[in-house]
Design a protein around this motif. Structure first.
Motif, PDB file in Angstrom:
ATOM      1  N   GLN A   1       0.836  -1.200   0.000  1.00 29.33           N
ATOM      2  CA  GLN A   1       0.000   0.000   0.000  1.00 29.33           C
ATOM      3  C   GLN A   1       0.867   1.243   0.000  1.00 29.33           C
ATOM      4  OE1 GLN A   1      -0.410  -1.949   3.090  1.00 29.33           O
ATOM      5  NE2 GLN A   1      -1.723  -3.445   2.089  1.00 29.33           N
ATOM      6  N   ARG A   2       0.304   2.301  -0.558  1.00 29.43           N
ATOM      7  CA  ARG A   2       0.965   3.600  -0.448  1.00 29.43           C
ATOM      8  C   ARG A   2      -0.098   4.686  -0.405  1.00 29.43           C
ATOM      9  NH1 ARG A   2       3.475   5.114  -6.438  1.00 29.43           N
ATOM     10  NH2 ARG A   2       1.497   5.189  -7.548  1.00 29.43           N
ATOM     11  N   PRO A   3       0.075   5.712   0.441  1.00 27.05           N
ATOM     12  CA  PRO A   3      -0.823   6.864   0.401  1.00 27.05           C
ATOM     13  C   PRO A   3      -0.550   7.678  -0.853  1.00 27.05           C
ATOM     14  CG  PRO A   3       0.930   7.209   2.003  1.00 27.05           C
ATOM     15  CD  PRO A   3       1.090   5.816   1.489  1.00 27.05           C
ATOM     16  N   ASN A   4      -1.595   8.095  -1.526  1.00 24.64           N
ATOM     17  CA  ASN A   4      -1.464   8.831  -2.782  1.00 24.64           C
ATOM     18  C   ASN A   4      -2.376  10.048  -2.706  1.00 24.64           C
ATOM     19  OD1 ASN A   4      -1.146   9.735  -5.378  1.00 24.64           O
ATOM     20  ND2 ASN A   4      -1.671   7.794  -6.362  1.00 24.64           N
ATOM     21  N   ARG A   5      -1.797  11.189  -2.299  1.00 24.00           N
ATOM     22  CA  ARG A   5      -2.557  12.413  -2.054  1.00 24.00           C
ATOM     23  C   ARG A   5      -3.651  12.133  -1.021  1.00 24.00           C
ATOM     24  NH1 ARG A   5      -1.737  12.901  -7.792  1.00 24.00           N
ATOM     25  NH2 ARG A   5      -0.240  14.547  -8.235  1.00 24.00           N
ATOM     26  N   GLU A   6      -4.942  12.199  -1.402  1.00 23.28           N
ATOM     27  CA  GLU A   6      -6.024  12.021  -0.434  1.00 23.28           C
ATOM     28  C   GLU A   6      -6.605  10.613  -0.484  1.00 23.28           C
ATOM     29  OE1 GLU A   6      -8.882  15.043  -1.133  1.00 23.28           O
ATOM     30  OE2 GLU A   6      -7.577  16.674  -0.439  1.00 23.28           O
ATOM     31  N   ARG A   7      -5.873   9.661  -1.032  1.00 31.11           N
ATOM     32  CA  ARG A   7      -6.387   8.302  -1.121  1.00 31.11           C
ATOM     33  C   ARG A   7      -5.267   7.310  -0.842  1.00 31.11           C
ATOM     34  NH1 ARG A   7      -5.418   9.182  -6.890  1.00 31.11           N
ATOM     35  NH2 ARG A   7      -4.164   7.457  -7.694  1.00 31.11           N
ATOM     36  N   TRP A   8      -5.652   6.046  -0.721  1.00 25.63           N
ATOM     37  CA  TRP A   8      -4.706   4.949  -0.589  1.00 25.63           C
ATOM     38  C   TRP A   8      -4.798   4.077  -1.834  1.00 25.63           C
ATOM     39  CZ3 TRP A   8      -1.331   3.446   3.376  1.00 25.63           C
ATOM     40  CH2 TRP A   8      -1.367   4.235   4.529  1.00 25.63           C
ATOM     41  N   ASP A   9      -3.667   3.695  -2.381  1.00 23.93           N
ATOM     42  CA  ASP A   9      -3.610   2.704  -3.446  1.00 23.93           C
ATOM     43  C   ASP A   9      -3.126   1.397  -2.833  1.00 23.93           C
ATOM     44  OD1 ASP A   9      -4.373   4.606  -5.278  1.00 23.93           O
ATOM     45  OD2 ASP A   9      -2.330   5.062  -5.926  1.00 23.93           O
ATOM     46  N   CYS A  10      -3.954   0.371  -2.915  1.00 24.80           N
ATOM     47  CA  CYS A  10      -3.612  -0.933  -2.346  1.00 24.80           C
ATOM     48  C   CYS A  10      -3.464  -1.935  -3.490  1.00 24.80           C
ATOM     49  CB  CYS A  10      -4.702  -1.391  -1.371  1.00 24.80           C
ATOM     50  SG  CYS A  10      -4.402  -3.034  -0.670  1.00 24.80           S
ATOM     51  N   TYR A  11      -2.242  -2.422  -3.694  1.00 22.73           N
ATOM     52  CA  TYR A  11      -1.951  -3.385  -4.750  1.00 22.73           C
ATOM     53  C   TYR A  11      -1.959  -4.795  -4.145  1.00 22.73           C
ATOM     54  CZ  TYR A  11      -0.359   0.725  -7.324  1.00 22.73           C
ATOM     55  OH  TYR A  11      -0.291   1.947  -7.944  1.00 22.73           O
ATOM     56  N   LEU A  12      -2.800  -5.664  -4.678  1.00 26.69           N
ATOM     57  CA  LEU A  12      -2.923  -7.039  -4.199  1.00 26.69           C
ATOM     58  C   LEU A  12      -2.487  -7.982  -5.316  1.00 26.69           C
ATOM     59  CD1 LEU A  12      -6.377  -6.354  -2.655  1.00 26.69           C
ATOM     60  CD2 LEU A  12      -4.476  -7.205  -1.296  1.00 26.69           C
ATOM     61  N   TYR A  13      -1.464  -8.765  -5.036  1.00 26.27           N
ATOM     62  CA  TYR A  13      -0.873  -9.614  -6.071  1.00 26.27           C
ATOM     63  C   TYR A  13      -1.038 -11.087  -5.713  1.00 26.27           C
ATOM     64  CZ  TYR A  13       2.632 -11.893  -8.980  1.00 26.27           C
ATOM     65  OH  TYR A  13       3.264 -12.727  -9.858  1.00 26.27           O
ATOM     66  N   ARG A  14      -1.579 -11.858  -6.645  1.00 23.55           N
ATOM     67  CA  ARG A  14      -1.689 -13.316  -6.460  1.00 23.55           C
ATOM     68  C   ARG A  14      -0.426 -13.966  -7.011  1.00 23.55           C
ATOM     69  NH1 ARG A  14      -7.227 -15.967  -7.510  1.00 23.55           N
ATOM     70  NH2 ARG A  14      -7.348 -15.809  -5.247  1.00 23.55           N
ATOM     71  N   GLN A  15       0.368 -14.520  -6.110  1.00 26.18           N
ATOM     72  CA  GLN A  15       1.686 -15.022  -6.482  1.00 26.18           C
ATOM     73  C   GLN A  15       1.622 -16.338  -7.249  1.00 26.18           C
ATOM     74  OE1 GLN A  15       3.538 -14.952  -2.486  1.00 26.18           O
ATOM     75  NE2 GLN A  15       5.106 -13.675  -3.413  1.00 26.18           N
ATOM     76  N   LEU A  16       2.630 -16.528  -8.094  1.00 27.25           N
ATOM     77  CA  LEU A  16       2.875 -17.812  -8.729  1.00 27.25           C
ATOM     78  C   LEU A  16       3.749 -18.655  -7.799  1.00 27.25           C
ATOM     79  CD1 LEU A  16       3.703 -16.470 -12.290  1.00 27.25           C
ATOM     80  CD2 LEU A  16       1.670 -17.781 -11.677  1.00 27.25           C
ATOM     81  N   PRO A  17       3.679 -19.977  -7.882  1.00 31.88           N
ATOM     82  CA  PRO A  17       4.498 -20.828  -7.004  1.00 31.88           C
ATOM     83  C   PRO A  17       5.990 -20.530  -7.158  1.00 31.88           C
ATOM     84  CG  PRO A  17       2.798 -22.122  -8.096  1.00 31.88           C
ATOM     85  CD  PRO A  17       2.765 -20.762  -8.729  1.00 31.88           C
ATOM     86  N   GLY A  18       6.672 -20.306  -6.022  1.00 34.01           N
ATOM     87  CA  GLY A  18       8.109 -20.077  -6.032  1.00 34.01           C
ATOM     88  C   GLY A  18       8.537 -18.699  -6.496  1.00 34.01           C
ATOM     89  N   GLU A  19       7.581 -17.812  -6.726  1.00 31.43           N
ATOM     90  CA  GLU A  19       7.915 -16.519  -7.315  1.00 31.43           C
ATOM     91  C   GLU A  19       8.629 -15.593  -6.338  1.00 31.43           C
ATOM     92  OE1 GLU A  19       5.738 -13.636 -10.479  1.00 31.43           O
ATOM     93  OE2 GLU A  19       4.551 -14.319  -8.788  1.00 31.43           O
ATOM     94  N   GLU A  20       8.345 -15.707  -5.051  1.00 35.26           N
ATOM     95  CA  GLU A  20       8.964 -14.821  -4.066  1.00 35.26           C
ATOM     96  C   GLU A  20      10.481 -14.949  -4.095  1.00 35.26           C
ATOM     97  OE1 GLU A  20       8.757 -13.886   0.736  1.00 35.26           O
ATOM     98  OE2 GLU A  20       7.438 -15.369  -0.176  1.00 35.26           O
ATOM     99  N   GLN A  21      10.980 -16.187  -4.171  1.00 31.50           N
ATOM    100  CA  GLN A  21      12.421 -16.395  -4.209  1.00 31.50           C
ATOM    101  C   GLN A  21      13.020 -15.869  -5.515  1.00 31.50           C
ATOM    102  OE1 GLN A  21      10.153 -18.655  -3.480  1.00 31.50           O
ATOM    103  NE2 GLN A  21      10.528 -19.144  -1.324  1.00 31.50           N
ATOM    104  N   TRP A  22      12.257 -15.999  -6.612  1.00 30.71           N
ATOM    105  CA  TRP A  22      12.755 -15.532  -7.908  1.00 30.71           C
ATOM    106  C   TRP A  22      12.929 -14.029  -7.914  1.00 30.71           C
ATOM    107  CZ3 TRP A  22      10.808 -12.416 -11.871  1.00 30.71           C
ATOM    108  CH2 TRP A  22      11.492 -12.496 -13.093  1.00 30.71           C
TER     109      TRP A  22
END
Length: 253
Positions: free
Chosen positions: A148-169
């Motif tokens: 998440q990041r505050p963006n002026r008067e709002r919040w932008d929340c990015y939600l990502y559905r990971q692929l298997p093993g992607e975090e290590q990559w």
């Protein structure tokens, strides 16, 4: 202790941070645009009556309230810079959460259904006027990671559905990448802006620029957003500010 006979006004008096969660989950309250009327309603409305409005058992509501309270009380752990997946994965759908509260009876269920439809390897973007941590916490069990990041008067929340093993990559990719550093401290306006914009033209997709300035470069942010860059600013270790700017492989605009 939170009980079924507790009035909503008492709950919010003890835990004002739950107001955003309550308005989001109870559309009837959200539609009371007059804050005075909303406060009057909360004075006599009990959690038991609130459960009936939400079509829930009282025990289910009490559990949900406690979970939301735990989520809002957790310390903020927003990364100093955007994660690797945000730089390289496309936006599947953008949802304006505030608009939903006026258009549908149950915006939370719509968000959850929309999240289920997001394919692995893609991003769901929620735009809110409040801190979105309670929503992102509710989606953890669906295999999402969030940023998440505050963006002026709002919040932008990015939600990502990971692929298997992607975090290590992605972790290995970040170790190998060497950012470009440009030190604009001590320079007079408009040289910091000119130098930074010039350096950005040399960035390839997936590369990163670290721009050092004497002051927080708020004037730069709209230009970065227009050009599709991902950015964040924090204080430098010695003095001034450091803005981390990433050029994504796939635009998030």
């Amino acid at each position: 202790m939170i009980t079924a006979t507790m009035r909503v006004g008492e709950l919010l008096g003890r835990h004002p941070e739950l107001e955003d969660w309550l308005v989001l989950n109870v559309p009837r309250l959200a539609r009371l645009s007059n804050p005075h009327l909303r406060r009057i309603l909360s004075r006599w409305l009990t959690l038991s009556q609130l459960a009936q409005m939400m079509h829930l058992e009282v025990d289910q509501l009490l559990m949900a309230v406690n979970q939301a309270l735990n989520a809002t009380n957790q310390p903020e752990v927003t990364p100093q810079e955007p994660p690797g997946w945000l730089q390289e994965r496309p936006i599947y759908r953008t949802i304006q959460v505030d608009q939903l509260t006026n258009e549908v009876d149950d915006p939370v269920q719509l968000i959850l259904r929309s999240a289920k439809a997001v394919p692995a390897g893609m991003v769901l973007l929620l735009v809110n006027s409040f801190d979105p941590k309670p929503i992102s916490a509710a989606l953890d069990h669906q295999g999402f990671v969030s940023w998440q990041r505050p963006n002026r008067e709002r919040w932008d929340c990015y939600l990502y559905r990971q692929l298997p093993g992607e975090e290590q990559w992605f972790a290995s990719r970040l170790v190998l990448q060497q950012p470009t550093v440009i030190d604009n401290r001590g320079l007079k306006t408009p040289l910091p802006l000119v130098n930074t914009l010039a350096a950005l033209t040399t960035l390839e997709p997936g590369q990163q620029l670290l721009a050092l300035t004497d002051i927080q470069p708020t004037y730069l942010y709209p230009m970065l957003e227009e050009r599709g860059f991902i950015y964040s600013t924090s204080r430098a270790i010695d003095y001034g500010y450091i803005t981390t700017i990433n050029r994504p492989l796939i635009s998030v605009n």
